[in-house]
Structure formats: C-alpha cells, structure tokens
Design a protein around this motif. Structure first.
Motif, PDB file in Angstrom:
ATOM      1  N   ALA A  14      -4.711   2.545  -6.286  1.00 61.31           N
ATOM      2  CA  ALA A  14      -5.043   1.709  -5.125  1.00 61.31           C
ATOM      3  C   ALA A  14      -3.856   0.805  -4.833  1.00 61.31           C
ATOM      4  O   ALA A  14      -3.066   0.499  -5.731  1.00 61.31           O
ATOM      5  N   LYS A  15      -3.756   0.438  -3.582  1.00 63.15           N
ATOM      6  CA  LYS A  15      -2.630  -0.401  -3.164  1.00 63.15           C
ATOM      7  C   LYS A  15      -3.165  -1.784  -2.797  1.00 63.15           C
ATOM      8  O   LYS A  15      -4.207  -1.890  -2.152  1.00 63.15           O
TER       9      LYS A  15
ATOM     10  N   ILE B 255      -3.517  -5.018  -0.687  1.00 60.83           N
ATOM     11  CA  ILE B 255      -3.310  -5.389   0.723  1.00 60.83           C
ATOM     12  C   ILE B 255      -2.980  -6.871   0.823  1.00 60.83           C
ATOM     13  O   ILE B 255      -2.100  -7.280   1.568  1.00 60.83           O
ATOM     14  N   SER B 256      -3.710  -7.671   0.064  1.00 56.40           N
ATOM     15  CA  SER B 256      -3.414  -9.111   0.094  1.00 56.40           C
ATOM     16  C   SER B 256      -3.818  -9.736  -1.236  1.00 56.40           C
ATOM     17  O   SER B 256      -4.640  -9.168  -1.970  1.00 56.40           O
TER      18      SER B 256
ATOM     19  N   ILE C 216      -7.781  -4.672  -2.326  1.00 56.08           N
ATOM     20  CA  ILE C 216      -7.146  -3.340  -2.409  1.00 56.08           C
ATOM     21  C   ILE C 216      -7.676  -2.420  -1.315  1.00 56.08           C
ATOM     22  O   ILE C 216      -8.728  -2.682  -0.725  1.00 56.08           O
ATOM     23  N   ASN C 217      -6.932  -1.341  -1.086  1.00 54.46           N
ATOM     24  CA  ASN C 217      -7.253  -0.455   0.036  1.00 54.46           C
ATOM     25  C   ASN C 217      -8.248   0.658  -0.335  1.00 54.46           C
ATOM     26  O   ASN C 217      -8.271   1.700   0.284  1.00 54.46           O
ATOM     27  N   LYS C 218      -9.017   0.441  -1.365  1.00 56.82           N
ATOM     28  CA  LYS C 218     -10.037   1.435  -1.732  1.00 56.82           C
ATOM     29  C   LYS C 218     -11.389   0.723  -1.775  1.00 56.82           C
ATOM     30  O   LYS C 218     -11.463  -0.429  -2.222  1.00 56.82           O
TER      31      LYS C 218
ATOM     32  N   ASP D 209     -14.453   5.452  -1.572  1.00 57.45           N
ATOM     33  CA  ASP D 209     -13.611   6.107  -2.594  1.00 57.45           C
ATOM     34  C   ASP D 209     -14.258   5.989  -3.978  1.00 57.45           C
ATOM     35  O   ASP D 209     -13.567   6.029  -4.979  1.00 57.45           O
TER      36      ASP D 209
ATOM     37  N   ASP E  18     -14.443   0.198   2.820  1.00 58.07           N
ATOM     38  CA  ASP E  18     -13.047   0.637   2.724  1.00 58.07           C
ATOM     39  C   ASP E  18     -12.171  -0.248   1.850  1.00 58.07           C
ATOM     40  O   ASP E  18     -11.015   0.091   1.604  1.00 58.07           O
ATOM     41  N   PHE E  19     -12.682  -1.392   1.458  1.00 56.74           N
ATOM     42  CA  PHE E  19     -11.868  -2.325   0.670  1.00 56.74           C
ATOM     43  C   PHE E  19     -12.653  -2.844  -0.532  1.00 56.74           C
ATOM     44  O   PHE E  19     -13.875  -2.754  -0.554  1.00 56.74           O
TER      45      PHE E  19
ATOM     46  N   THR F 233     -12.399  -6.190  -3.642  1.00 57.23           N
ATOM     47  CA  THR F 233     -11.681  -7.361  -4.141  1.00 57.23           C
ATOM     48  C   THR F 233     -11.621  -7.293  -5.658  1.00 57.23           C
ATOM     49  O   THR F 233     -12.645  -7.040  -6.310  1.00 57.23           O
TER      50      THR F 233
END
Lengths: 162, 263
Positions: free
Chosen positions: B111-112, B114-115, B127-129, B133, B157-158, B160
């Motif tokens: 996962a990437k 995001i902020s 994160i972007n998952k 997912d 979609d996100f 924390t």
C-alpha cells in the motif's frame, strides 16, 4: 575556424587532466605539469602570437578554480611561452634531448612560479619535495611525447618487440 | 586608413602581446567580477563536463561495490532461508507430534501512503487501500524495516494506519534473546519505551524487541525496535527501557499490510 580547433582540444585536455587524469597519473603526490608542458611544446612549433594566445587561454583554464589568481597564472604562462618561443628560434633543437631540456626549464620556472603562490615559508622544502620531482616527471612525459612525435616509438615497433 | 593597416601588420606581434598583457593586468588589478566571470565560463566549459563524467564513474564504482555486497548478502540470506525453512518443517513436525495447532500463515500486500498526520512526528497515515482490497480493522502494517502500526479505520478505497508513534497504540512485545515480555509504547516525553519488564529480567542494550503475538492484533516475530537504554532502580518493580524504533516514521512511504492467509 578549424585552425583553432586543436587549441580548444588542448583546453579540454587541461580540464580533463585537472579533473580526472591528475589523480591517476600522480605518483606520491607528484603531478605532471601538463599546462606548462603544453605551452612549452607549442612554443617550439607555433608562432609567437599563436602560442601567446594559447598560453593565455590555457592559463585561464588551468586556474579556473582560483579566480583571484587567474591573471597571474595567465601572465606567467604567456611570459614562459614567449621566453621559450624566442630562445628556441636562436637554438638548433633537432635532438630530442635539447627539446626535453627546454621543456624542463620551462616547467621548472612554472613550478617555482606556482610554488611562490603558496607563500615564501617552506619554499625550499616545496622546491625539493614537489617542484623538482614534478619537473623530472613532466620531462619524462615530454621525452615520451617527443619519441612518439618523431616516430622513434610506433605501434609497429612496440608490436615487433613482443 | 592604409597607414593603420600597415602599422598593424608591421607590429602585429607587439599588438597581440600588448593586448594579452592588458587582459592579464585587467584580471590581476581589475574588479573581482571579471575574474569570477572568467572562472565561471572556464569552469562550465572545460571542467564541468569532466566533473560530471567523474561523478558518474564514481557512482558506477560505488554501485558495483554495493552490488557485490548485496550479492553476498543475498547468498547469506538464501542460506538463512533454507535453514529457516528446514527449521519450520521441523517445527511443524514437532507441533503435530505434541498436538499443537499450526501457526497462522500471513500474506502481504503493498500500500502507498497518501497522507500523514501528527503534531511533531507522524502518528497516523492514510493509505491507498481500503475494504475493496480486503483491508480490515486491526490488520498489522509493516515495511522493510519492521512493524509500522495497525489499521485503525477503513473506508471502501482508503484506510487509516495507527502508527506505533501514537500513544494509544501499544504492542505486546518480548525481547528476542531473553524472551522477557513487556509492552512497547510511545509518548512524546519519553520516546518509545518497553514497559512492564520485570526488574530481574535479562535486558541488554542492543537487544531486539519483537512483537510477542499476545493480544491477537500483531502477529509474533515482527521487529519493533532495539534497546538503547536500560535503567534499573531498587524501589521500582520494572526496568525503564528505552527503545529505538526499527522504523523511521519520518520517511515511511511503501507499506505492507499483513493478512492471515487462507488455509
């Protein structure tokens, strides 16, 4: 314009030597004074005007890291170039050894000139430790250069030895 | 005009030399600006290209050395993996002989970030998952350095991640060498500490702290950090242990979410 192309190449060669080659060719901290060698060698074969401009340009390139001393470097090389150029016209320099001798004298003067920039204290030590070995090393390089230039050493001859 | 050209051709050498001496003198006694400018031009044209070549060559040589080191490390790691696989098989055999359940296997998916949020250091990361997912609450999150935190909330979609730097996030831990247990937690005042480790436990500086698996959120064996300071006081029942987290929370980027693998 193509007439000046070799001079541009010489200036690139000085840059290449100062940035890359000097580290690889130095022996116990003794370096070849390629700038003085080039200027003196040019003075043997080129006209006074050409060699004066070449010495000026090569002086600027070799002293690029010392902006406040650039003028002195250029002036020193121009003076050496004129001294070599004018004196060799009166001498018969057919033999390699005489040409190497002239180059050695020019490099000696230039090396002492450079040593003076570092101040007078310890000047004799610098002359014995760096200047004189530098002159010998540069003269050896000049000797090799003249051997190749006069075709005393050729690729064919080297191959025949082995 | 003719006489000027005659004069010039007659004394051309002197004219050129005078011009060169004038230029040299301008550089010597002239303003610093001229010297700086000449130096800059000369440097840019005749030195800089070779500096670029030199630095590229040096980088290449460094990369070659690093490559050799990494190859060696890879070989070492491969041997280690083979030994560990053998140990795992042995462990499974012994577990079945003793009637223990097999340990849970985990899958990782990347996962990437995001902020990130947090006052002084990051305490939460988005994160972007998300649930799409198969991210779910309380899944452990790691990166290549060690344990990062756990999933605190999930949207489609996100998600924390509650990082270990959040004071409310505590990890049941144990020391890798002595197996002493404690609770790793972080606060701004003390940094990360290992709490509740009994006074008489064998604790040394440099010991690795792992998650113990107790509490059910973090699987066992994830690297939490290493011990940097131990203080024992006569009247205190527990040691004061400072930990250096394995993860640098100020540079986290790629994360991996641990999911219990389907049997």
């Amino acid at each position: 314009m193509t007439k000046y192309l070799p001079y541009f190449f010489y200036m690139m060669l000085i840059g290449f030597h100062r940035v890359i080659l000097a580290d690889f060719t130095s022996v116990w901290g003794i370096e070849i004074n390629l700038t003085a060698l080039l200027v003196a060698a040019l003075a043997l074969y080129k006209s006074e005007i050409e060699v004066a401009w070449a010495a000026f340009a090569l002086g600027l390139v070799s002293a690029a890291s010392q902006p406040d001393l650039m003028g002195w470097h250029a002036l020193g090389l121009v003076v050496i170039s004129q001294a070599v150029s004018r004196s060799t016209k009166r001498l018969n320099l057919d033999s390699i050894w005489s040409r190497v001798g002239v180059i050695a004298a020019a490099v000696l003067v230039h090396n002492i000139f450079l040593a003076l920039f570092e101040g007078m204290s310890g000047i004799f030590e610098r002359i014995t430790v760096h200047v004189l070995p530098g002159v010998i090393y540069t003269s050896f390089a000049a000797w090799l250069f003249f051997l190749i230039k006069d075709r005393k050493i050729t690729f064919k001859k080297v191959r025949e030895i082995f | 005009m003719n006489w000027i050209s005659n004069l010039f051709s007659k004394h051309s050498t002197n004219f050129h030399l005078s011009l060169i001496f004038f230029l040299c003198l301008s550089l010597i006694i002239g303003s610093n600006l001229l010297g700086q400018w000449s130096s800059q031009v000369s440097y840019t044209i005749f030195h800089y290209p070779f500096f670029t070549v030199r630095s590229s060559l040096e980088a290449l040589l460094e990369a070659e050395e690093e490559n050799a080191e990494l190859r060696q490390a890879l070989v070492d790691a491969s041997v280690q993996v083979t030994l560990l696989e053998e140990a795992q098989r042995e462990n499974e055999r012994f577990r079945s002989v003793l009637g223990f359940e097999p340990p849970a296997a985990y899958e990782m998916f990347p996962a990437k970030i995001i902020s990130v949020t947090g006052d002084i250091i990051p305490t939460h990361a988005v994160i972007n998952k998300g649930a799409r997912d198969s991210v779910s609450l309380h899944q452990a999150v790691i990166n290549q350095q060690g344990l990062v935190g756990r999933i605190e909330s999930v949207t489609l979609d996100f998600a924390t991640v509650q990082l270990l730097t959040d004071g409310a996030n505590r990890v049941a831990s144990r020391l890798a060498r002595s197996r002493s247990m404690g609770i790793a937690k972080h606060s701004f005042a003390t940094g990360m500490i290992l709490d509740n480790v009994p006074f008489q436990s064998e604790v040394n500086i440099g010991d690795t702290v792992l998650s113990s698996g107790l509490g059910g959120i973090y699987p066992p064996g994830l690297v939490v950090g290493s011990i940097i300071d131990v203080t024992r006081q006569e009247e205190e029942p527990f040691c004061k242990i400072a930990i250096k987290p394995a993860v640098d929370f100020t540079t986290i980027d790629e994360l991996f979410i641990l999911k219990v693998a389907a049997p």
